[in-house]
Design an enzyme around this catalytic site. Structure first.
Site: not given
Ligand code: NDP
Length: 488
Positions: A153, A250, A284, A462
């Site tokens: 994505n 993630e 997400c 992150e």
């Protein structure tokens, strides 16, 4: 990217090489089905070669000063900005993302990340303390070779979010993009070479899940960082256990967005739109469970529908397109099945809910931004990550009740709260089980802010200085100052 016969190879040790098997797979424009390139498919032998190149490059790379490494990363960030239009178009072509989004959300985000970690590279510091007749210091050292695996994505952004902190800290990287969006990582690697990144420091292997699995298993890799689904995360963690690698994961989410009765409703609607329909819902962190206080639910829905009606579904190449195609027909069908489940499961369809045809884009599955009202906590559409433009509106009346319901999920990626009562905002955020939270906003991810989920949504962070902690190991060194008082 026009020639349909174009072939893209693996990027190992600073050069393009064909996979040893000689096999290729196609990458297509999700809107038109146009063949963009045939991509070399890595097998285990190719992963071995990439890991060997990364291992060989590790010594000189980690021996460089942080300033030198940062200078190269900074040059790369500048090159991304110089190639902004080209890269934005590539992300649009390969991922079906509207061209109105990709310059900022993909290219600028990647460049910001490289620029941020370019600055951080020279400020990775250890500790010092006087203790027990001597002192100790700690050395933050690179982990070694990092294996990174990306989702489809945000392909360029993910490649940057993973490689920039890893490289800044002195690691070398083998990155595997999703097989659906292989192209931008290769361009990143080319630009990295132009920026002066030494050969072998960043390697790109293309392929499917088995290529990712080969990375997770590989004894020559010291850490795995994955962006992907929760099931994949569990497999990667299990595979990484065979060699005791650390992992950063993630993963997916089903995040709550809570709108209280005192919220600025126009802002809340903006937040709900950002939380559900950007990148046609393939994000997400999306706040797909929108809990709205019963006393403002009707007013919220009225404002929401008026703005959803204006969203333009179209060819992602058109500048005025808001909603492009799903990444693939298969994924589109999954999203359509969820919409059917919503309809048959008792949710009230407020707007959208249909697949639409777009001129010149016969291949693409375009789905109207969809809002369901009267949703209940037990519904399939409320419990499972859809990864498409589908919003579920749920009603609540009580703060404690909504906190409990918002937390009633295996996931813990993100959460949002809209209220003018800041005391309540912080109180509620304090109770929500989510790694990334927004008060009176949604889905904004500045590079300076840690990004990562909890519970079933992942491990690690992150972005921000926190990301660096996942790419170094700490060596403790005690230094004696005098004679040793030995008991023997
Ligand atoms: P997948 O989990 O299907 O794939 C992610 C990556 O893992 C791909 O490169 C995939 O390869 C690879 N892979 C698949 N199986 C394995 C395996 N057994 N071992 C190692 N690697 C493997 O996710 P999607 O690409 O479909 O992306 C969507 C998911 O990603 C959603 O759940 C979304 O929530 C999550 N995501 C999370 C983000 C976050 O930051 N928390 C951000 C973006 C997405 P291939 O594609 O070639 O099969």
């Amino acid at each position: 990217m026009t020639a349909s016969s174009e072939q893209k190879l693996l990027w190992i040790d600073g050069a393009y090489v064909a996979a040893k098997s000689g096999e290729f797979f196609d990458t297509v424009n999700p809107a038109t089905g146009e063949l963009l390139a045939q991509v070399s498919k890595a097998g285990e032998a190719d992963i071995d070669a990439a890991v060997a190149a990364a291992r060989a490059a590790l010594g000189p790379w980690k021996a460089m000063s942080g300033v030198e490494r940062g200078r190269i990363l900074h040059r790369l960030s500048q090159l991304l900005r110089e190639h902004r239009d080209e890269l934005a178009r590539l992300e649009m072509l390969d991922g079906g993302k509207p061209i109105a989004e990709t310059p900022e959300a993909d290219v600028d985000s990647g460049a910001d990340c490289l620029e941020y970690f370019a600055g951080q590279a020279s400020s990775i510091q250890g500790e010092y303390q006087e203790v027990d007749g001597g002192f100790f210091y700690t050395r933050p050292e690179p982990l070694g070779v990092v294996g990174a695996i990306g989702a489809w994505n945000y392909p360029l952004q993910i490649a940057c979010w993973k490689s920039a902190p890893a490289l800044a800290a002195g690691n070398t990287v083998v990155f595997k993009p999703s097989e659906l969006t292989p192209l931008s990582a290769l361009r990143l690697a080319e630009l990295a070479k132009e920026a002066g990144l030494p050969d072998g420091v960043l390697n790109i292997v293309q392929g499917f899940g088995d290529a990712g699995q080969a990375l997770s298993h590989h004894a020559g890799i010291d850490k795995i960082s994955l962006t992907g689904g929760a099931d994949t995360g569990k497999k990667v963690m299990a595979d990484a256990a065979s060699t005791l690698k650390t992992v950063s994961l993630e993963l997916g989410g089903k995040s709550p967005l809570v709108i209280f009765d005192d919220a600025d409703l126009d802002n809340a609607v903006s937040g709900a739109l950002l939380a559900n329909f950007f990148t046609q819902g393939e994000i997400c962190t999306n706040g797909t469970r929108v809990f709205v206080h019963e006393s403002v639910r009707e007013a919220f829905l009225e404002k929401l529908v008026a703005r959803v009606e204006k969203l333009k579904i179209g060819n992602p190449a058109d500048a005025d397109t808001d909603v492009g195609p799903m990444i693939s027909p298969e994924h589109g069908q999954i999203v359509l099945d969820y919409i059917e489940a919503g309809k048959s499961g008792g949710a009230k369809l407020v707007i959208g809910g249909e697949q639409v045809a777009v001129d010149g884009c016969d291949h693409g599955v375009f789905i109207q931004p969809t809002v369901f009202d009267a949703c209940t906590d037990d519904m399939k559409i409320v419990n499972e990550e859809i990864f498409g433009p589908v919003m579920s509106v749920l009603s609540f009346t009580d703060e404690a009740e909504v906190i409990e319901r918002a937390n009633n999920t295996e996931f813990g990626l993100a959460a949002g709260v809209f209220t003018r009562d800041l005391e309540r905002a912080h109180r509620v955020i304090g109770e929500l089980e989510a790694g990334i939270c927004w008060i009176n906003h949604y889905n904004i991810t500045p590079i300076e802010m840690p990004f990562g989920g909890i519970k079933g949504s992942g491990i690690g962070k992150e972005n921000s200085r926190r990301a660096l902690e996942h790419y170094v190991r700490i060596k403790s060194v005690f230094v004696a100052r005098g004679a040793i008082d030995a008991p023997y």
